[in-house]
Design an enzyme around this catalytic site. Structure first.
Site, mmCIF file in Angstrom:
data_model
loop_
_atom_site.group_PDB
_atom_site.id
_atom_site.type_symbol
_atom_site.label_atom_id
_atom_site.label_comp_id
_atom_site.label_asym_id
_atom_site.label_seq_id
_atom_site.Cartn_x
_atom_site.Cartn_y
_atom_site.Cartn_z
ATOM 1 N N CYS A 81 0.846 -1.188 0.000
ATOM 2 C CA CYS A 81 0.000 0.000 0.000
ATOM 3 C C CYS A 81 0.885 1.243 0.000
ATOM 4 C CB CYS A 81 -0.898 0.036 1.240
ATOM 5 S SG CYS A 81 -2.353 -0.994 1.114
ATOM 6 N N MET A 118 -8.310 0.794 1.077
ATOM 7 C CA MET A 118 -7.628 0.016 2.111
ATOM 8 C C MET A 118 -7.589 0.774 3.432
ATOM 9 S SD MET A 118 -7.199 -2.835 0.761
ATOM 10 C CE MET A 118 -6.420 -3.537 2.200
ATOM 11 N N GLU A 119 -7.438 2.086 3.382
ATOM 12 C CA GLU A 119 -7.439 2.886 4.611
ATOM 13 C C GLU A 119 -8.813 2.848 5.279
ATOM 14 O OE1 GLU A 119 -3.892 3.940 2.360
ATOM 15 O OE2 GLU A 119 -5.976 3.630 1.766
ATOM 16 N N ASP A 133 -12.668 -5.816 21.784
ATOM 17 C CA ASP A 133 -11.806 -5.870 22.961
ATOM 18 C C ASP A 133 -12.478 -5.221 24.174
ATOM 19 O OD1 ASP A 133 -9.317 -6.384 24.367
ATOM 20 O OD2 ASP A 133 -9.002 -4.215 24.274
#
Length: 167
Positions: A81, A118-119, A133
């Site tokens: 990337c 992709m970002e 989490d």
């Protein structure tokens, strides 16, 4: 665009080895992308998330910052990337207690020579991971689903949306 050294794949040279695509000849354009990920959990956990009642604290604030930070690190995480000057990053949450979901949507904007899909995917994915989490103490069965690009605009290939409409 296919790299002249490639046998039809932009990240593979004729000898089969990977390389970063040469984008130096491409014109700068405004580019955007939106992506999502969905956290599936229990309705009571969604209420805890939205009310800030999780044992670990404000899950949405933590997940938002995690997503933004991750998008800025995309070229360090995803091989090949290009580093991009990101002009705008948003991470938004759409909780649905009845469905037991939080849809995370990330938006990325730049002015550059290559897209920001992709970002946007990285932002949505890492925001979902951070949300997982923060909630795993109350629901170990939560899952992350439906990670996908929703839309993109700019560049030679033009505008695109997942539902098939022009953006």
């Amino acid at each position: 665009m296919t790299d002249p050294q490639s046998p039809g794949l932009s990240h593979v040279r004729a000898d089969g080895t990977a390389h970063m695509v040469d984008v130096s000849h491409k014109a700068e354009t405004s580019r955007t992308a939106r992506a999502q990920a969905v956290l599936q959990t229990r309705p009571d956990v969604i209420r805890m998330i939205t009310q800030g009642d999780l044992p670990k604290g404000d899950a949405l604030a933590v997940a938002r910052i995690a997503g933004i930070m991750a998008a800025k690190k995309t070229p360090e995480l995803i091989p090949l990337c290009h580093p991009l000057p990101l002009a705008k990053l948003t991470v938004d949450f759409f909780p649905d207690a009845a469905a037991g979901t939080v849809r995370i949507e990330a938006g990325v904007t730049t002015r550059g020579v290559t897209g920001v899909e992709m970002e946007a995917l990285t932002a949505a994915s890492v925001a979902a991971l951070a949300l997982y989490d923060m909630t795993k103490a109350v629901d170990k069965h939560a899952v992350i689903t439906e990670t996908k690009v929703l839309a993109k605009s700019g560049g030679k290939s033009g505008d695109w949306t997942l539902d098939g409409d022009r953006a």
